[in-house]
Structures are given as structure tokens and as C-alpha cells.
Design a protein around this motif. Structure first.
Motif, PDB file in Angstrom:
ATOM      1  N   CYS A  88       0.626  -1.570  -0.033  1.00 43.80           N
ATOM      2  CA  CYS A  88       0.019  -0.171   0.076  1.00 43.80           C
ATOM      3  C   CYS A  88       0.544   0.952  -0.347  1.00 43.80           C
ATOM      4  N   ILE A  89       0.399   2.189  -0.025  1.00 35.35           N
ATOM      5  CA  ILE A  89       0.279   3.683  -0.648  1.00 35.35           C
ATOM      6  C   ILE A  89       0.566   4.288   0.695  1.00 35.35           C
ATOM      7  N   VAL A  90       0.905   4.930   2.041  1.00 35.71           N
ATOM      8  CA  VAL A  90       0.247   5.426   3.153  1.00 35.71           C
ATOM      9  C   VAL A  90       0.745   7.295   2.916  1.00 35.71           C
ATOM     10  N   VAL A  91      -0.341   7.800   1.931  1.00 35.03           N
ATOM     11  CA  VAL A  91      -0.084   8.989   2.143  1.00 35.03           C
ATOM     12  C   VAL A  91      -0.493  10.012   3.673  1.00 35.03           C
ATOM     13  N   ILE A  92       0.212  10.570   3.771  1.00 27.32           N
ATOM     14  CA  ILE A  92       1.027  11.459   4.667  1.00 27.32           C
ATOM     15  C   ILE A  92       1.227  12.788   4.426  1.00 27.32           C
ATOM     16  N   ASP A  93       0.573  13.993   5.304  1.00 25.14           N
ATOM     17  CA  ASP A  93       1.527  15.148   5.080  1.00 25.14           C
ATOM     18  C   ASP A  93       2.658  15.206   6.218  1.00 25.14           C
ATOM     19  N   ILE A  94       3.378  15.264   5.644  1.00 24.40           N
ATOM     20  CA  ILE A  94       5.334  16.090   5.906  1.00 24.40           C
ATOM     21  C   ILE A  94       4.984  17.468   6.104  1.00 24.40           C
TER      22      ILE A  94
END
Length: 164
Positions: A88-94
Motif C-alpha cells: 500500500c501507499i500511505v499518503v501522509i502530510d509532512i
């Protein structure tokens, strides 16, 4: 994966405290604070971009938004693995930048009380310490809780931000 995504989306700001999205990379179980997670998607075509570190696999187009993706296995100096239907690709905000994290598979959203989180061992030789902000105790299991702000340093983040 759909139920996990629903749970991530339904978790409001005030109920996010102590909630973590858990996933695995190799034999290790990790957790990311739910407040950083914007979405979970299956693996998809990744456009390679030259002259980036090997752990930056490239970019994806997610509904018209260009998102750089990093392979967490490679970032943690683990052996590369062929992606499969569990990847999976976990999209996060950094720091206001969306980044996709490629993980072996997403497990669940769990609550870990502060009393069950201990600081990582103070071992200067372990590369994990740089990324791990705490160790969560969940029953007889442990989850390495990642510090999203430290997954990429400012220079790496600047380089990736130029892609979008």
C-alpha cells in the motif's frame, strides 16, 4: 483496506489523540499518528525521477496532485521487495507536503494510551532511533511509532518538494 480507510476518514480531530495507523515493513510493526495520514491507496504506477536517493521511488498522480513516494523498506535500509496486492501507499502530510509511504501492508487503526508508550532505547548506533519517536505496547506486541517529521530531513524534503 477499505474499512481501515473509512476509519481514518471518520476519525475527527478531537478523537485522533492516541490513534495510530499500523502497518508492517518486513517483520516489524509500525504506527503513524492518524493525524498525519490523509489516505491509503493500493500500489500504482510510479514515475521514476532521476537523481533522487534510491528510497525515493518517484512520483504518482493522485487525482491531479503530484505526490512523491518513498519506499519505507529502502529508507530503513532493508532489502527491497517486489510489490504485491498487499503493498500500500500511505499518503501522509509532512510539514505541509504530501508524501506517499510504500509499506508492505496496512494492518489497522488502534488506540495506544500515552501510558503504554515508552521512549526508544538510547542507542546511538541504531538507524531506527532517528525515525522512531516511541515504542507502543499493545498487549504482548510492540509497535514502533514513527516520527513523521523525521522521516525526511529538511534537505530531503526540499528536494522532494521541488518535484511537486
Amino acid at each position: 483496506m477499505e474499512e481501515i480507510l473509512d476509519e481514518v476518514m471518520e476519525t475527527s480531530e478531537d478523537t485522533q489523540r492516541g490513534k495510530f495507523l499500523t502497518f508492517s515493513v518486513g517483520k516489524e510493526a509500525y504506527g503513524i499518528e492518524i493525524k498525519f495520514v490523509t489516505e491509503i491507496i493500493g500500489i500504482q504506477d510510479i514515475t521514476e525521477v532521476p537523481e533522487l536517493p534510491d528510497y525515493v521511488k518517484g512520483i504518482i498522480n493522485l487525482r491531479g496532485k503530484i505526490i512523491p513516494v518513498i519506499d519505507v523498506r529502502l529508507r530503513f535500509k532493508k532489502e527491497a521487495k517486489v510489490y504485491n496486492d498487499r503493498t500500500c501507499i500511505v499518503v501522509i502530510d509532512i510539514k505541509a507536503t504530501s508524501v506517499g509511504l510504500i509499506v508492505d501492508n496496512v494492518a489497522e487503526v488502534i488506540t495506544i494510551e500515552d501510558s503504554n508508550i515508552v521512549p526508544p532505547p538510547d542507542i546511538k548506533t541504531g538507524f531506527h532511533n532517528r525515525y522512531v519517536r516511541g515504542i507502543g505496547k499493545v498487549g504482548s506486541e510492540i509497535k514502533l511509532l514513527l516520527d513523521c517529521d523525521k522521516l525526511l530531513n529538511d534537505e530531503e524534503l526540499d528536494k522532494i518538494t521541488e518535484l511537486v
